[in-house]
Design a protein around this motif. Structure first.
Motif, PDB file in Angstrom:
ATOM      1  N   MET A   1       0.777  -1.252   0.082  1.00  0.00           N
ATOM      2  CA  MET A   1       0.034   0.084  -0.317  1.00  0.00           C
ATOM      3  C   MET A   1       0.773   0.895  -0.233  1.00  0.00           C
ATOM      4  SD  MET A   1      -2.318  -1.426  -0.407  1.00  0.00           S
ATOM      5  CE  MET A   1      -3.317   0.589  -0.870  1.00  0.00           C
ATOM      6  N   ASP A   2       2.099   1.263  -0.195  1.00  0.00           N
ATOM      7  CA  ASP A   2       3.118   2.278  -0.622  1.00  0.00           C
ATOM      8  C   ASP A   2       2.456   3.354  -1.610  1.00  0.00           C
ATOM      9  OD1 ASP A   2       4.184   2.549   1.661  1.00  0.00           O
ATOM     10  OD2 ASP A   2       6.310   1.544   0.835  1.00  0.00           O
ATOM     11  N   PRO A   3       2.878   4.656  -2.312  1.00  0.00           N
ATOM     12  CA  PRO A   3       2.545   4.996  -3.214  1.00  0.00           C
ATOM     13  C   PRO A   3       3.257   4.611  -4.552  1.00  0.00           C
ATOM     14  CG  PRO A   3       2.602   6.673  -2.027  1.00  0.00           C
ATOM     15  CD  PRO A   3       2.878   5.372  -0.913  1.00  0.00           C
ATOM     16  N   ILE A   4       3.844   3.839  -4.849  1.00  0.00           N
ATOM     17  CA  ILE A   4       4.859   3.380  -5.830  1.00  0.00           C
ATOM     18  C   ILE A   4       4.953   4.264  -7.203  1.00  0.00           C
ATOM     19  CG2 ILE A   4       5.486   1.770  -4.525  1.00  0.00           C
ATOM     20  CD1 ILE A   4       4.435  -0.144  -6.995  1.00  0.00           C
ATOM     21  N   GLY A   5       4.055   4.671  -7.678  1.00  0.00           N
ATOM     22  CA  GLY A   5       4.455   4.874  -8.862  1.00  0.00           C
ATOM     23  C   GLY A   5       2.819   5.947  -9.797  1.00  0.00           C
ATOM     24  N   THR A   6       3.042   6.572 -10.656  1.00  0.00           N
ATOM     25  CA  THR A   6       1.524   7.411 -11.312  1.00  0.00           C
ATOM     26  C   THR A   6       0.830   7.212 -12.615  1.00  0.00           C
ATOM     27  OG1 THR A   6       3.515   9.126 -11.989  1.00  0.00           O
ATOM     28  CG2 THR A   6       2.804   9.728  -9.509  1.00  0.00           C
ATOM     29  N   ILE A   7       0.083   7.422 -12.590  1.00  0.00           N
ATOM     30  CA  ILE A   7      -1.061   7.630 -13.699  1.00  0.00           C
ATOM     31  C   ILE A   7      -1.415   8.166 -14.126  1.00  0.00           C
ATOM     32  CG2 ILE A   7      -2.457   5.636 -15.458  1.00  0.00           C
ATOM     33  CD1 ILE A   7      -2.198   3.982 -12.296  1.00  0.00           C
ATOM     34  N   GLU A   8      -0.445   8.407 -15.650  1.00  0.00           N
ATOM     35  CA  GLU A   8      -1.229  10.326 -16.388  1.00  0.00           C
ATOM     36  C   GLU A   8      -1.945   9.421 -17.301  1.00  0.00           C
ATOM     37  OE1 GLU A   8      -0.914  13.345 -15.667  1.00  0.00           O
ATOM     38  OE2 GLU A   8       1.485  13.810 -14.397  1.00  0.00           O
ATOM     39  N   ALA A   9      -3.627  10.564 -16.803  1.00  0.00           N
ATOM     40  CA  ALA A   9      -4.446  10.002 -18.255  1.00  0.00           C
ATOM     41  C   ALA A   9      -3.946  11.767 -18.754  1.00  0.00           C
ATOM     42  CB  ALA A   9      -6.098   9.566 -17.170  1.00  0.00           C
ATOM     43  N   VAL A  10      -5.276  11.552 -19.553  1.00  0.00           N
ATOM     44  CA  VAL A  10      -5.287  12.576 -20.149  1.00  0.00           C
ATOM     45  C   VAL A  10      -6.405  13.851 -19.228  1.00  0.00           C
ATOM     46  CG1 VAL A  10      -6.650  13.585 -21.916  1.00  0.00           C
ATOM     47  CG2 VAL A  10      -5.349  12.085 -22.943  1.00  0.00           C
ATOM     48  N   LYS A  11      -7.506  13.292 -18.707  1.00  0.00           N
ATOM     49  CA  LYS A  11      -7.842  14.139 -17.750  1.00  0.00           C
ATOM     50  C   LYS A  11      -7.601  13.879 -16.145  1.00  0.00           C
ATOM     51  CE  LYS A  11     -11.627  16.852 -18.887  1.00  0.00           C
ATOM     52  NZ  LYS A  11     -11.357  17.764 -19.260  1.00  0.00           N
ATOM     53  N   THR A  12      -6.810  13.725 -16.454  1.00  0.00           N
ATOM     54  CA  THR A  12      -6.192  13.168 -14.149  1.00  0.00           C
ATOM     55  C   THR A  12      -5.382  12.307 -13.768  1.00  0.00           C
ATOM     56  OG1 THR A  12      -7.876  12.834 -12.347  1.00  0.00           O
ATOM     57  CG2 THR A  12      -7.598  11.024 -13.857  1.00  0.00           C
TER      58      THR A  12
END
Lengths: 142, 370
Positions: free
Chosen positions: A53-64
């Motif tokens: 449950m550590d934040p380990i990355g990000t997901i970038e979508a067009v809107k969010t």
């Protein structure tokens, strides 16, 4: 990966334990639908030690943009370079070509806190009805 | 208050649109996905339900004079049947809204305002009202459909609504409109849009909107028509470098800062905010709007800090992955004292400094738009 055979988190990641006992991680069909077109993903490097449950990355979508959480503790042993290079494959095929990474897990007990497929479906159903409640509250506020 | 539905809402649900609340309306944000819809408009033709936009009619002997007092562009210079883009400012010269002014005659004018601002502008117009005019809010009675893309002209030519003006649509110039008698009701067809592509907007009685929408979808099948949601509407306007209220424009921003000096006219009678804008023009605006291209991965979203040589010089107003150009781009309001063209630029994305460079606005200019 067969969706029915995966385990899931509340953050809409799926986990599939392969024949070597390694956890393959991706995001669910529901997550992909909520995010829309994904244009970048940022994943930890191979060799990184991660905690459940550590934040380990990000997901970038067009809107969010959304955080990616590690469903399990362990070591990142492989990342899907194809998905990093062409994130649209995550939208097209979230359970196969669009997998994110593999984790060599340290504590199988952690699997117990994940949802089974059926539990996840139930969780999605509850979320949907909560969302409806929220929007009706918003309407009253206006 | 319950969210409002546009007259075409049921069709969006039937077509599988993802519905969100926007400006008090339930609107489709996407159908097939933002990138696919964006491409449809750039290469074929897309339909937008923009019935949420506000229409305010100003009529009476002083309609033209009042509108010229209300907005910064020169309405007196418009010919009947001509439209201008403009802003309406407050006394401090900051932007209350950006809007279109449709001039039927000196005695009849229609303002088309942003849905988020309809009530604010309506109240303001009533508050600053002067001369012999009547103000009518037509928003609820009018449906609006935008037909945008290289195939838009051909599509309009194929629907019954346009039959009476079929031979005139092709000659309709940018920012001009014509009216159509549609079974006794007035329909307005204008050569306008918010996509940077050749396109038209239709204003019609709300009750007729679902039928015309359906007819457009059917008549456009061979032309590649598709319904387009608000998501792609935003990426399309962004590539074309158009301002969006709440992003590039708000009540803390002057039109001169946002690159809209071309709609702020001084060779006209007094208008609200004029003296402040004149002084600002003289001394030079303290901020300016620039285009940025990110050289690293990530998207610069609204509110993120723009850094020059490590120091903050402004903030991102809009940023996204530009589908046509395949790049991560942003618009930003930065201090006029900074020199981002020369310095080492970066955008701070969740604690990380992602390198960026200045690129000219608009990001995209179509060959089909004029």
């Amino acid at each position: 990966m067969v969706p029915e055979e995966c385990l899931y988190t509340k953050e809409h990641e799926w986990v599939f334990i392969d024949e070597d006992g390694v956890a393959v991680i991706g995001i669910s069909e529901y997550a992909v639908g909520e995010l829309g077109d994904i244009v970048y993903i940022e994943l930890p490097e191979v060799g990184t030690q991660v905690k459940q449950m550590d934040p380990i990355g990000t997901i970038e979508a067009v809107k969010t943009v959304a955080d990616l959480f590690s469903p399990l503790s362990g070591e990142i042993v492989e990342i899907n370079d194809e998905a990093v290079g062409a994130p649209e494959i995550i939208n097209k095929d979230p359970y196969e070509a669009g997998w994110f990474m593999k984790i060599k897990i340290v504590d199988k007990g952690e699997l117990d806190v994940l949802f089974s497929h059926d539990e996840y479906q139930e969780f999605l159903g509850e979320q949907e009805s909560e969302n409806e409640d929220e929007s009706s509250e918003e309407e009253e506020d206006q | 208050m319950e969210s409002k539905k546009t007259p075409i809402y049921e069709s969006h649900v039937a077509l599988g649109g993802r519905i969100v609340e926007f400006a008090g309306y339930l609107m489709p944000v996407s159908f097939d996905g933002i990138i696919a819809e964006h491409g449809k408009v750039r290469t074929q033709v897309g339909l937008f339900d923009v019935s949420h936009m506000g229409e305010i009619e100003i009529t009476g002997p002083d309609a033209r004079a009042f509108t010229d007092y209300f907005v910064s562009n020169n309405v007196g210079k418009l010919a009947p049947g001509q439209i201008c883009y403009t802003v309406a400012c407050n006394e401090k010269g900051k932007v209350l809204d950006d809007l279109l002014v449709y001039k039927f005659s000196d005695e009849r004018i229609m303002l088309v305002v942003n849905a988020v601002n309809t009530n604010k502008i309506l109240e303001h117009v009533r508050h600053v009202k002067r001369g012999d005019i009547e103000i009518r809010n037509r928003t609820g009675q009018i449906g609006q459909i935008a037909v945008q893309g290289p195939n838009s002209l051909e599509l309009l030519g194929a629907i019954d609504l346009c039959a009476p003006v079929r031979d005139r649509i092709g000659e309709l110039r940018y920012y001009r409109f014509l009216t159509i008698d549609y079974g006794g009701s007035e329909v307005i067809l204008s050569r306008t849009g918010y996509t940077g592509e050749r396109g038209y907007e239709i204003y019609l009685p709300a009750g007729d909107a679902p039928g015309v929408w359906k007819e457009l979808l059917e008549a456009g099948r061979d032309l590649g028509v598709a319904p387009i949601g608000l998501g792609a509407r935003d990426t399309l306007r962004f590539e074309a470098g158009y301002c969006l209220y709440g992003h590039e424009l708000d009540e803390a921003t002057s039109p001169l800062e946002a690159g809209l000096s071309w709609v702020v006219k001084f060779k006209k009678d007094d208008y609200i905010g004029r003296s402040v804008l004149a002084a600002e023009k003289e001394s030079g605006p303290s901020r300016r709007l620039i285009g940025l291209e990110l050289k690293g991965r990530g998207i610069a979203r609204q509110g993120y800090t723009v850094l020059e040589d490590g120091a903050g010089i402004g903030r991102v107003t809009s940023g996204t992955f530009a589908p046509t150009l395949g790049k991560s781009l942003a618009m930003a309001l930065v201090s006029s004292a900074a020199s981002p063209e020369e310095g080492d630029l970066a955008v701070e994305i969740r604690g990380k400094k992602v390198p960026a460079g200045v690129v000219p606005l608009p990001f995209y200019a179509s060959r089909s738009s004029d």
